[in-house]
Enzyme design. Structure first.
Site, PDB file in Angstrom:
ATOM      1  N   VAL A 284      67.981  36.557   6.395  1.00 24.59           N
ATOM      2  CA  VAL A 284      67.056  35.844   5.495  1.00 24.59           C
ATOM      3  C   VAL A 284      65.886  36.595   5.455  1.00 24.59           C
ATOM      4  O   VAL A 284      65.266  37.091   6.818  1.00 24.59           O
ATOM      5  CB  VAL A 284      66.799  34.519   5.908  1.00 24.59           C
ATOM      6  CG1 VAL A 284      65.925  33.811   5.119  1.00 24.59           C
ATOM      7  CG2 VAL A 284      68.178  33.859   5.943  1.00 24.59           C
ATOM      8  N   CYS A 285      65.053  36.849   4.471  1.00 15.74           N
ATOM      9  CA  CYS A 285      63.586  37.235   4.513  1.00 15.74           C
ATOM     10  C   CYS A 285      62.955  36.716   3.315  1.00 15.74           C
ATOM     11  O   CYS A 285      63.346  35.589   2.803  1.00 15.74           O
ATOM     12  CB  CYS A 285      63.832  38.659   4.298  1.00 15.74           C
ATOM     13  SG  CYS A 285      64.208  39.596   2.859  1.00 15.74           S
ATOM     14  N   LYS A 286      62.042  37.328   2.925  1.00 11.95           N
ATOM     15  CA  LYS A 286      60.997  36.632   1.830  1.00 11.95           C
ATOM     16  C   LYS A 286      61.892  36.729   0.425  1.00 11.95           C
ATOM     17  O   LYS A 286      61.996  35.438  -0.185  1.00 11.95           O
ATOM     18  CB  LYS A 286      59.710  37.087   1.578  1.00 11.95           C
ATOM     19  CG  LYS A 286      58.967  36.619   0.635  1.00 11.95           C
ATOM     20  CD  LYS A 286      57.923  37.186   0.340  1.00 11.95           C
ATOM     21  CE  LYS A 286      56.659  36.552  -0.781  1.00 11.95           C
ATOM     22  NZ  LYS A 286      55.328  37.558  -0.951  1.00 11.95           N
TER      23      LYS A 286
END
Length: 335
Positions: A284-286
């Site tokens: 997961v990231c932005k």
């Protein structure tokens, strides 16, 4: 080995010997004026002779760029581009077949660690990696032709990818060769051809990013927010957030069960998720760009079940999934 297997190899070997001898005997004709005079005397078979010389030169490790420039000067930008591309592809194909069926040990001894990188790249990305090395001069062109013959890629994907991916460079060098000869002859408009060729070469420099991006997107496993939320409830996944710590506790928050391993630190902190090697790992990231890069790192480290949250925390928030900011949980979209 039966006759059906031996005969094609003998024919290939004979062709290689003829190509090398012919190239050696005609090496002095690589001078542009001499080459022009020689080809002019051949009449309508001149293009075929040029193709043969280009292909033989490729097999014999003569510089392909010199042929490409000469093709533009001798045959013009259109026919020169076509002849250069076909000649380079024929030569590259013969080199590929020579390495695969005749001289594998010789090629392996001269490519060393480069061969390992090529094999790993082809096994990971297939034809996309071939396109990448054709567009980017990471490896010498002539040596690459032979080295790719020792990988597992089939001949026809190699042939078609090479033909397509070498086209931009062939056209650019051909037009440069044409512009140079026209300028030498006093044609002021030749500058336009030269600028077009230089512009095309500049564009080629950006193509590898596109190829690599397409290759990466094709191999990434994606997961949407609803599916991830369900799997978290069933405790079947390990969620790894690769944003910086400031973003992890920032306005978008983070998935409650996520472990924060910033992308820049990930290669040195793999031991923290080593126990999850046999579980599903969700990155997961932005958005999902850093997560995609992290997926490649984990894949190289031996993690076999890695997925990326499509749209990242932005989509997670948009879909109203619960997040934590610090130790505080919030449900619903970020406002």
């Amino acid at each position: 080995m039966n006759a059906r297997q031996v005969l094609p190899r003998l024919v290939l070997l004979a062709g290689v010997i003829v190509a090398i001898i012919w190239t050696a005997l005609n090496r002095d004709r690589l001078d542009l004026d001499a080459l022009d005079a020689w080809l002019s005397g051949l009449g309508f078979v001149a293009p075929l002779a040029y193709l043969g010389l280009f292909a033989a030169g490729t097999i014999a490790f003569l510089p392909g760029a010199l042929f490409a420039l000469a093709g533009g000067a001798l045959f013009g930008p259109v026919w020169g581009s076509l002849l250069n591309l076909v000649g380079a592809t024929i030569g590259a194909s013969f080199a590929f077949l020579i390495a695969r069926y005749l001289a594998g040990g010789w090629v392996a001894a001269r490519t060393g660690r480069r061969l390992k990188r090529l094999i790993e790249g082809v096994e990971a990305e297939g034809w996309r990696f071939v396109a990448f090395v054709r567009l980017v001069p990471l490896f010498p062109f002539n040596l690459t032709n032979y080295a790719l013959g020792l990988t597992r890629i089939n001949f026809w994907p190699y042939f078609i990818t090479s033909l397509i991916a070498m086209a931009p460079g062939a056209i650019a060098y051909t037009w440069l060769g044409h512009a140079g000869r026209e300028a030498f002859a006093g044609d002021a408009s030749a500058i336009r051809y030269g600028l077009l060729a230089l512009g095309l070469l500049a564009a080629i420099a950006f193509l590898p990013r596109l190829v690599r991006r397409l290759g990466a997107n094709a191999t990434i496993r994606w997961i949407d927010a609803d599916t991830l939320a369900g799997r978290i409830r069933e405790d079947h996944v390990a969620v790894v957030d690769v944003r910086g710590s400031d973003e992890f506790d920032g306005a978008l928050g983070h998935v409650a069960s996520a472990l924060n391993l910033p992308l820049g630190e990930l290669p040195d902190r793999l031991t923290e998720i080593r126990a999850s090697r046999d579980r599903s790992v969700i990155l997961v990231c932005k958005t999902d760009k850093r997560s995609a890069a992290a997926a490649a790192i984990l894949g190289d480290a031996g993690f076999r079940d890695v997925s990326v949250l499509r749209g990242g925390m932005e989509h997670w928030n948009r879909d109203g999934k619960p997040v934590e900011i610090g130790n505080r949980e919030r449900t619903g979209p970020n406002r």
